[in-house]
Design a protein around this motif. Structure first.
Motif, short mmCIF file in Angstrom:
data_model
loop_
_atom_site.label_atom_id
_atom_site.label_comp_id
_atom_site.label_asym_id
_atom_site.label_seq_id
_atom_site.Cartn_x
_atom_site.Cartn_y
_atom_site.Cartn_z
N SER A 1 0.83 -1.20 0.00
CA SER A 1 0.00 0.00 0.00
C SER A 1 0.87 1.26 0.00
N PHE A 2 1.99 1.20 0.73
CA PHE A 2 2.91 2.33 0.75
C PHE A 2 3.71 2.40 -0.55
N SER A 3 3.92 1.24 -1.17
CA SER A 3 4.49 1.22 -2.51
C SER A 3 3.57 1.94 -3.49
N ALA A 4 2.26 1.79 -3.29
CA ALA A 4 1.29 2.48 -4.14
C ALA A 4 1.42 4.00 -3.99
N ILE A 5 1.68 4.48 -2.77
CA ILE A 5 1.88 5.91 -2.57
C ILE A 5 3.09 6.38 -3.36
N MET A 6 4.19 5.61 -3.31
CA MET A 6 5.40 5.98 -4.06
C MET A 6 5.13 6.01 -5.56
N THR A 7 4.37 5.01 -6.04
CA THR A 7 4.04 4.97 -7.45
C THR A 7 3.21 6.19 -7.85
N CYS A 8 2.27 6.54 -7.01
CA CYS A 8 1.45 7.73 -7.27
C CYS A 8 2.32 8.98 -7.36
N GLY A 9 3.27 9.11 -6.43
CA GLY A 9 4.15 10.27 -6.43
C GLY A 9 4.95 10.37 -7.72
N HIS A 10 5.38 9.22 -8.24
CA HIS A 10 6.15 9.20 -9.48
C HIS A 10 5.34 9.76 -10.65
N GLY B 1 2.76 11.95 -10.38
CA GLY B 1 2.06 13.19 -10.07
C GLY B 1 0.64 12.99 -9.60
N ILE B 2 0.34 11.80 -9.06
CA ILE B 2 -0.98 11.48 -8.51
C ILE B 2 -0.95 11.77 -7.02
N ARG B 3 -2.01 12.39 -6.49
CA ARG B 3 -2.06 12.76 -5.09
C ARG B 3 -3.22 12.03 -4.40
N PRO B 4 -2.97 10.90 -3.75
CA PRO B 4 -4.05 10.19 -3.04
C PRO B 4 -4.69 11.08 -1.98
N VAL B 5 -6.00 10.95 -1.82
CA VAL B 5 -6.71 11.79 -0.85
C VAL B 5 -6.96 11.06 0.46
N TYR C 1 4.01 7.81 7.16
CA TYR C 1 4.23 8.20 5.76
C TYR C 1 3.01 8.90 5.15
N PRO C 2 1.77 8.41 5.35
CA PRO C 2 0.62 9.15 4.81
C PRO C 2 0.55 10.58 5.34
N TRP C 3 0.84 10.75 6.64
CA TRP C 3 0.83 12.08 7.24
C TRP C 3 1.84 12.99 6.56
N LEU C 4 3.05 12.47 6.29
CA LEU C 4 4.08 13.26 5.62
C LEU C 4 3.65 13.66 4.21
N LYS C 5 2.83 12.82 3.58
CA LYS C 5 2.39 13.08 2.22
C LYS C 5 1.05 13.81 2.17
#
Length: 394
Positions: free
Chosen positions: A158-167, A169-173, A191-195
């Motif tokens: 799931s945190f890998s998904a956050i990294m992929t989104c960042g690559h 330009g996707i911003r999970p809500v 990590y979600p808090w930091l993002k």
């Protein structure tokens, strides 16, 4: 020798086996390397190559090492049958055929649970993806399937998904976790808090709404129902072994793991077949799978020389309804074992004492405080007999 699957476990075993036999790796994908090919971020490779690498570089390095060792890799080949002999049935652009081998390794990996398997209701719009599909779109195709998705799950993937989104330009809500705590180990929970991603614990997706594309999700949590406006849903984790090959085959499948039943050397119930990597259980890291593949490859080398002991019996017994599964299912004494530690998981967050008993005598124990999907291990026993794992909860 045939290896089915070209991920870290399959390639590690193939490279090891190539020192004593001719090895053919079969993979249904058009490019070898397994799941890491889709993961365009760190950290991979430290255990194997003593440096941090991104997934695609790591996968290529594994393939290059195998080919240099003399391994033949055939992609675009789908294995459809496992038969005694051993003999495997395959299909490809050349048609259907059968291949015989002295030994076969099954290393077909895992897949994420789908929306349907998680019983998420609502409409059926576009924009609902597992992490693997998202990574393929972003890293392999250069696509951005949505801009403001929610992520279901808090496993490592799931945190890998956050990294992929960042690559991309996707911003999970939002990040949504049905359990009261984050599944992956600390400090991933910050990590979600930091993002800037809102983390919803003790919350699940009740339904997804949207016509042609996702428009919103309805969450059910401590405050009741809430609505989150979004344009996508990433359904992450809750992995299942990719063990479709075992359906209808003569090889026994463990109903608890979903993968094949194996002993401490990675042997299946047909000793001409072995298994390694995440087909054995859901789920371990690429580095763990690589090490496991190499160890089972060494056991297969011994099997070619008829140097392995007889298959171990009886089957391991689990006592405690919070114990989900354990591998290997048939446990030997640990001497030169490929799967040299007993691996376990639980069905819910638990705290208590875990013990191993052989013929009723306790031989090992440890206190645990753990959650589902987290690795738990115990040493293999140093004496043979009927093995029982007992969890006494506090």
């Amino acid at each position: 020798m045939i290896v089915i699957g070209s991920g870290p476990a399959g390639l590690a075993a193939a490279t090891t086996l190539a020192s004593v036999a001719s090895v053919l790796v079969l993979d249904r994908e058009n490019c070898a390397g397994g799941i890491p090919r889709h993961c365009g971020h760190y950290p991979f490779g430290f255990r194997e190559f003593h440096r941090l690498m991104k997934g695609p570089d790591y996968a290529k390095k594994l393939v290059d090492r195998a080919v240099k060792a003399g391994v033949r890799v055939a992609t675009g080949v789908n294995v459809v049958e496992l038969e005694p002999g051993p003999r495997v049935g395959v299909t490809s652009n050349a048609g259907r055929s059968h291949i015989r081998s002295k030994l076969v390794l099954i290393a077909t990996g895992v897949r994420e649970s789908s929306r349907a398997q998680r019983l998420i209701g609502g409409d059926k719009p576009g924009g609902i993806l597992p992490t693997g599909a998202l990574q393929g779109m972003v890293y392999l195709e250069g696509r951005r399937p949505f801009r403001r998705p929610v992520i279901l799950g808090t496993e490592l993937v799931s945190f890998s998904a956050i990294m992929t989104c960042g690559h991309a330009g996707i911003r999970p809500v939002a990040m949504i976790e049905p359990n009261p705590t984050v599944t992956a180990r600390w400090p991933t929970g910050i990590y979600p808090w930091l993002k800037g991603i809102t983390l919803h614990l003790s919350t699940d997706i009740k339904r997804i709404e949207g016509r042609s594309w996702v428009e919103r999700v309805v969450l059910e949590g401590p405050a009741g129902e809430t609505v989150v406006e979004t344009d996508g849903v990433i359904v992450s984790g809750r992995f299942l072994p990719e063990a479709t090959l075992l359906h209808g085959s003569h090889i026994e499948r463990d109903p608890a793991t979903g993968g094949p039943v194996v002993d401490s050397y990675g042997r299946c119930t047909d000793p001409a077949y072995f298994a390694a990597g995440n087909v054995l259980r859901p789920v371990e890291t690429a580095g763990w799978s690589w090490a496991e593949g190499r160890a089972v490859g060494k056991a297969m080398c011994l099997a070619l020389e008829n140097a392995l002991p007889a298959r171990e019996t009886p089957r391991l017994n689990l006592v405690g309804d919070a114990l989900a599964w354990a591998i290997p299912q048939h446990v030997g004494t640990g001497a030169e074992a490929a799967l040299d530690r007993l691996q376990l998981r639980v069905t819910r967050p638990v705290r208590g004492r875990l013990s191993m008993r052989v013929d009723g005598v306790e031989v090992a124990s440890r206190r645990i405080s753990t959650r589902p999907e987290r690795r738990i291990t115990l040493p293999l026993p140093h004496r043979s007999g009927s093995v029982e794992i007992v969890l006494e909860e506090e």
